[in-house]
Design a protein around this motif. Structure first.
Motif, PDB file in Angstrom:
ATOM      1  N   ARG A  11      -2.722   9.378  -6.748  1.00  0.00           N
ATOM      2  CA  ARG A  11      -3.664   8.991  -7.826  1.00  0.00           C
ATOM      3  C   ARG A  11      -3.413   9.759  -9.113  1.00  0.00           C
ATOM      4  O   ARG A  11      -4.268   9.761 -10.007  1.00  0.00           O
ATOM      5  CB  ARG A  11      -5.121   9.186  -7.404  1.00  0.00           C
ATOM      6  CG  ARG A  11      -5.536   8.463  -6.133  1.00  0.00           C
ATOM      7  CD  ARG A  11      -5.374   6.948  -6.252  1.00  0.00           C
ATOM      8  NE  ARG A  11      -6.290   6.216  -5.392  1.00  0.00           N
ATOM      9  CZ  ARG A  11      -6.103   5.991  -4.099  1.00  0.00           C
ATOM     10  NH1 ARG A  11      -5.030   6.473  -3.502  1.00  0.00           N
ATOM     11  NH2 ARG A  11      -6.985   5.300  -3.392  1.00  0.00           N
ATOM     12  N   ARG A  16       0.841  -1.193   0.000  1.00  0.00           N
ATOM     13  CA  ARG A  16       0.000   0.000   0.000  1.00  0.00           C
ATOM     14  C   ARG A  16       0.875   1.241   0.000  1.00  0.00           C
ATOM     15  O   ARG A  16       1.799   1.370   0.803  1.00  0.00           O
ATOM     16  CB  ARG A  16      -0.900  -0.011   1.235  1.00  0.00           C
ATOM     17  CG  ARG A  16      -1.837   1.184   1.291  1.00  0.00           C
ATOM     18  CD  ARG A  16      -2.614   1.190   2.580  1.00  0.00           C
ATOM     19  NE  ARG A  16      -3.413   2.399   2.707  1.00  0.00           N
ATOM     20  CZ  ARG A  16      -3.764   2.935   3.852  1.00  0.00           C
ATOM     21  NH1 ARG A  16      -3.383   2.390   4.984  1.00  0.00           N
ATOM     22  NH2 ARG A  16      -4.506   4.025   3.881  1.00  0.00           N
ATOM     23  N   GLU A  39       0.294   5.691  -6.978  1.00  0.00           N
ATOM     24  CA  GLU A  39      -0.832   5.134  -6.226  1.00  0.00           C
ATOM     25  C   GLU A  39      -1.219   5.973  -5.014  1.00  0.00           C
ATOM     26  O   GLU A  39      -2.345   5.874  -4.535  1.00  0.00           O
ATOM     27  CB  GLU A  39      -0.529   3.694  -5.808  1.00  0.00           C
ATOM     28  CG  GLU A  39      -0.483   2.733  -6.972  1.00  0.00           C
ATOM     29  CD  GLU A  39      -0.669   1.294  -6.550  1.00  0.00           C
ATOM     30  OE1 GLU A  39      -0.733   1.024  -5.334  1.00  0.00           O
ATOM     31  OE2 GLU A  39      -0.749   0.427  -7.449  1.00  0.00           O
ATOM     32  N   TYR A  40      -0.326   6.805  -4.518  1.00  0.00           N
ATOM     33  CA  TYR A  40      -0.674   7.621  -3.359  1.00  0.00           C
ATOM     34  C   TYR A  40      -1.448   8.865  -3.770  1.00  0.00           C
ATOM     35  O   TYR A  40      -2.497   9.175  -3.205  1.00  0.00           O
ATOM     36  CB  TYR A  40       0.583   8.017  -2.577  1.00  0.00           C
ATOM     37  CG  TYR A  40       0.269   8.718  -1.274  1.00  0.00           C
ATOM     38  CD1 TYR A  40      -0.139   7.988  -0.158  1.00  0.00           C
ATOM     39  CD2 TYR A  40       0.365  10.101  -1.160  1.00  0.00           C
ATOM     40  CE1 TYR A  40      -0.449   8.623   1.040  1.00  0.00           C
ATOM     41  CE2 TYR A  40       0.058  10.742   0.028  1.00  0.00           C
ATOM     42  CZ  TYR A  40      -0.349   9.996   1.131  1.00  0.00           C
ATOM     43  OH  TYR A  40      -0.665  10.629   2.303  1.00  0.00           O
ATOM     44  N   HIS A  42     -11.486  13.481  -7.164  1.00  0.00           N
ATOM     45  CA  HIS A  42     -11.306  12.045  -6.941  1.00  0.00           C
ATOM     46  C   HIS A  42     -11.939  11.661  -5.612  1.00  0.00           C
ATOM     47  O   HIS A  42     -11.632  12.247  -4.577  1.00  0.00           O
ATOM     48  CB  HIS A  42      -9.816  11.704  -6.938  1.00  0.00           C
ATOM     49  CG  HIS A  42      -9.518  10.260  -7.186  1.00  0.00           C
ATOM     50  ND1 HIS A  42      -9.932   9.258  -6.342  1.00  0.00           N
ATOM     51  CD2 HIS A  42      -8.865   9.649  -8.207  1.00  0.00           C
ATOM     52  CE1 HIS A  42      -9.530   8.095  -6.809  1.00  0.00           C
ATOM     53  NE2 HIS A  42      -8.884   8.305  -7.949  1.00  0.00           N
ATOM     54  N   GLY A  43     -12.814  10.671  -5.648  1.00  0.00           N
ATOM     55  CA  GLY A  43     -13.531  10.260  -4.448  1.00  0.00           C
ATOM     56  C   GLY A  43     -12.623   9.805  -3.323  1.00  0.00           C
ATOM     57  O   GLY A  43     -12.922  10.020  -2.145  1.00  0.00           O
ATOM     58  N   ALA A  44     -11.509   9.170  -3.660  1.00  0.00           N
ATOM     59  CA  ALA A  44     -10.592   8.666  -2.634  1.00  0.00           C
ATOM     60  C   ALA A  44      -9.714   9.766  -2.051  1.00  0.00           C
ATOM     61  O   ALA A  44      -8.972   9.526  -1.100  1.00  0.00           O
ATOM     62  CB  ALA A  44      -9.719   7.551  -3.218  1.00  0.00           C
ATOM     63  N   LEU A  45      -9.796  10.970  -2.622  1.00  0.00           N
ATOM     64  CA  LEU A  45      -8.956  12.083  -2.157  1.00  0.00           C
ATOM     65  C   LEU A  45      -9.804  13.184  -1.539  1.00  0.00           C
ATOM     66  O   LEU A  45      -9.447  14.356  -1.602  1.00  0.00           O
ATOM     67  CB  LEU A  45      -8.140  12.647  -3.331  1.00  0.00           C
ATOM     68  CG  LEU A  45      -7.251  11.651  -4.081  1.00  0.00           C
ATOM     69  CD1 LEU A  45      -6.565  12.338  -5.255  1.00  0.00           C
ATOM     70  CD2 LEU A  45      -6.213  11.018  -3.146  1.00  0.00           C
ATOM     71  N   ALA A  46     -10.929  12.809  -0.941  1.00  0.00           N
ATOM     72  CA  ALA A  46     -11.831  13.765  -0.287  1.00  0.00           C
ATOM     73  C   ALA A  46     -12.292  14.856  -1.255  1.00  0.00           C
ATOM     74  O   ALA A  46     -12.433  16.018  -0.878  1.00  0.00           O
ATOM     75  CB  ALA A  46     -11.162  14.389   0.934  1.00  0.00           C
ATOM     76  N   SER A 106      -8.553   0.617 -11.754  1.00  0.00           N
ATOM     77  CA  SER A 106      -9.586   1.644 -11.645  1.00  0.00           C
ATOM     78  C   SER A 106      -9.283   2.811 -12.583  1.00  0.00           C
ATOM     79  O   SER A 106     -10.174   3.313 -13.293  1.00  0.00           O
ATOM     80  CB  SER A 106      -9.685   2.134 -10.201  1.00  0.00           C
ATOM     81  OG  SER A 106     -10.614   3.191 -10.088  1.00  0.00           O
ATOM     82  N   HIS A 124      -5.616   0.054  -8.034  1.00  0.00           N
ATOM     83  CA  HIS A 124      -5.579   1.478  -8.348  1.00  0.00           C
ATOM     84  C   HIS A 124      -5.403   1.700  -9.848  1.00  0.00           C
ATOM     85  O   HIS A 124      -6.081   2.533 -10.456  1.00  0.00           O
ATOM     86  CB  HIS A 124      -4.451   2.180  -7.586  1.00  0.00           C
ATOM     87  CG  HIS A 124      -4.649   2.194  -6.107  1.00  0.00           C
ATOM     88  ND1 HIS A 124      -5.790   2.697  -5.514  1.00  0.00           N
ATOM     89  CD2 HIS A 124      -3.852   1.775  -5.084  1.00  0.00           C
ATOM     90  CE1 HIS A 124      -5.694   2.584  -4.196  1.00  0.00           C
ATOM     91  NE2 HIS A 124      -4.532   2.026  -3.921  1.00  0.00           N
TER      92      HIS A 124
END
Length: 200
Positions: free
Chosen positions: A66, A32, A63-64, A177-181, A139, A136
């Motif tokens: 995105r 990760r 990956e961090y 990006h949803g994963a980045l708030a 996606s 990642h």
């Protein structure tokens, strides 16, 4: 025929077998990403131009953050081409600690692996048949296909490169990006500031 005679005489019939290229084996438990430039992942996405000729896209992702680091588009991409793309990214962004990919022959080529190791970059291959371990990038590739490849017809490689580069800029600079708030990858990377692989 010889085959029919051998069968009639009870002799062994030699079956033709299709030669297969060797696949790589997993080299690690999935890692990760914990900071920018920690883990990059890359993969191929296939498409074609309007004349039916193949297009091959090499996608590279941090990956961090995105961020889509690049999408290299050509008729074919060799191990030497992969090295050339990575060399440009290393010069621009610095070296990642790990590079993750599937176990396809393009990414286990001795030439690529030796070059990465010479730069002290570890290579991680996911388990065969386990695309979720490269989730990642999978996606990202899905968004790339839905948002770009499926929406445009490309008449040439040059046109494909122009449209794909424009899409990548929009993805990094304008798409929340949803994963980045809700931040864009570029905004999130800027927020990370001086974080680097040395800082972790």
């Amino acid at each position: 025929t010889v085959r029919r005679l051998r069968k009639r005489e009870g002799l062994q019939v030699v079956k033709k077998t299709r030669k297969r290229r060797p696949l790589g084996k997993s080299t690690t438990v999935p890692t990760r990403a914990l900071y920018p430039n920690h883990v990059w992942s890359y993969d191929f996405v296939h498409d074609e131009t309007t004349d039916g000729r193949r297009l091959k896209c090499l996608t590279v992702l941090d990956e961090y953050t995105r961020e889509g680091l690049t999408i290299d588009c050509a008729r074919s991409i060799t191990a030497g081409d992969v090295i050339h793309v990575l060399q440009g990214l290393f010069a621009l962004r610095g070296l990642p600690q790990y590079v993750k990919s599937d176990n396809g022959p393009e990414f286990i080529a001795q030439q690529v692996t030796a070059w990465l190791h010479a730069h002290n970059v570890d290579t991680h291959f996911i388990e065969p048949g386990s695309p979720w371990q490269n989730g990642h990038n999978e996606s990202f590739n899905g968004v790339f296909r839905d948002g770009c490849l499926n929406r445009w017809l490309f008449a040439s490689v040059q046109e494909a490169r122009r449209i794909i580069n424009n899409w990548l800029e929009e993805y990094n600079d304008e798409r929340p990006h949803g994963a980045l708030a809700g931040l864009t990858p570029k905004a999130f990377a800027a927020q990370c500031g001086g974080q680097s692989q040395q800082a972790a």
